[in-house]
Design a protein around this motif. Sequence first.
Motif, short mmCIF file in Angstrom:
data_model
loop_
_atom_site.label_atom_id
_atom_site.label_comp_id
_atom_site.label_asym_id
_atom_site.label_seq_id
_atom_site.Cartn_x
_atom_site.Cartn_y
_atom_site.Cartn_z
N ARG A 156 2.47 5.68 -10.49
CA ARG A 156 2.14 4.74 -11.55
C ARG A 156 0.80 4.08 -11.27
N TYR A 157 0.10 3.76 -12.33
CA TYR A 157 -1.21 3.12 -12.20
C TYR A 157 -1.50 2.31 -13.46
N GLU A 158 -1.87 1.07 -13.26
CA GLU A 158 -2.18 0.16 -14.37
C GLU A 158 -1.03 0.07 -15.37
N GLY A 159 0.19 0.04 -14.83
CA GLY A 159 1.37 -0.12 -15.67
C GLY A 159 1.81 1.12 -16.41
N GLN A 160 1.19 2.26 -16.13
CA GLN A 160 1.53 3.50 -16.83
C GLN A 160 1.97 4.57 -15.85
N ALA A 170 19.40 12.42 1.43
CA ALA A 170 19.80 11.11 0.94
C ALA A 170 18.73 10.04 1.14
N SER A 171 18.01 10.08 2.27
CA SER A 171 17.09 8.97 2.54
C SER A 171 15.78 9.36 3.22
N GLU A 172 15.81 10.28 4.17
CA GLU A 172 14.60 10.55 4.94
C GLU A 172 13.47 11.16 4.11
N ILE A 173 13.78 12.24 3.42
CA ILE A 173 12.76 12.86 2.56
C ILE A 173 12.41 11.96 1.37
N PRO A 174 13.39 11.29 0.72
CA PRO A 174 13.01 10.34 -0.34
C PRO A 174 12.02 9.28 0.14
N GLU A 175 12.22 8.75 1.33
CA GLU A 175 11.29 7.74 1.86
C GLU A 175 9.90 8.33 2.03
N ARG A 176 9.83 9.56 2.53
CA ARG A 176 8.52 10.19 2.74
C ARG A 176 7.84 10.52 1.42
N VAL A 177 8.60 10.97 0.43
CA VAL A 177 8.01 11.31 -0.87
C VAL A 177 7.53 10.04 -1.59
N VAL A 178 8.32 8.97 -1.52
CA VAL A 178 7.90 7.69 -2.11
C VAL A 178 6.63 7.20 -1.44
N ALA A 237 4.31 9.04 -0.10
CA ALA A 237 3.21 9.88 -0.59
C ALA A 237 2.77 9.43 -1.98
N ALA A 238 3.73 9.13 -2.83
CA ALA A 238 3.41 8.66 -4.19
C ALA A 238 2.64 7.34 -4.12
N ASN A 239 3.05 6.45 -3.23
CA ASN A 239 2.37 5.16 -3.09
C ASN A 239 0.92 5.34 -2.63
N VAL A 240 0.70 6.29 -1.72
CA VAL A 240 -0.67 6.56 -1.27
C VAL A 240 -1.53 7.04 -2.43
#
Length: 258
Positions: free
Chosen positions: A213-217, A237-245, A247-250
């Motif tokens: 997401r960027y600028e509310g979109q 359940a958690s390890e890969i989701p944390e890593r993918v999130v 990556a998305a944040n970066v």
Amino acid sequence: MTNDRTPRRIQSVELAFDILEVLRDSGGATVTEVADQIDRSPGTTHTYLATMADRGYVRNRDGEYQVGLFAVPLGEYVRGQSQLYRVGKSEVDELAQETGEASHLVVESHGREIPLYERFGPDAVGETLYEENKGHPRWNLHCSAAGKAILAHTPPERRDEILTNYEFAERTPQTTTDEASLREELEAVRQQGFAQNDEEQITGLRAVGAPIRYEGQIRGAISLSAPTSRLQGQQFASEIPERVVQAANVVEINLQSA
């Protein structure tokens, strides 16, 4: 006086795109085969094909017409113009290299899923299938992890527009094929911040996707896919989701500084 807000369409342009899609879907076709698909005479069809061949977007190989090579730089130009691609590519590469699996950068257009960029790590599976599907915008938003991450964070009005007359293709026995169940899952995705695909798109394959997401979109999503034998338990359940999130944040941060 009528107030017709329906945009006007140029039939000849629509027909040219229909022809390109026939050639793409068939892998190549004769004049007669294309004419049958677009419901036009062979003569009219030949005129279209000859014109498009002159421009390089169709090629004739011994009577069989195929999509021409000029389509390649056009597609590369469109991708290169995407800011998301420019700032997200390196993170997709890093995710694939770190995990050894397949990593994907995905966007939505016209209710379809478009893979903007993909990288396959040394242990990744399904590369041939992904390559075969790359040139086909697909109704996968309901069954892919990236697609569900995008849908969940799409504004309600736009989400309703997408799901109106949406084609819930049943990719596997695990695919969600009704809108009510999908909407329930999308609510859970919004709450947890990531989406999962548990053999819903390809049997034997799981995936995790997170929104960008960027600028509310919503700009797209990044996902990782792997065989069920390697993506299970806490990994799924958690390890890969944390890593993918992560990556998305970066990618989101990189969008701000681009």
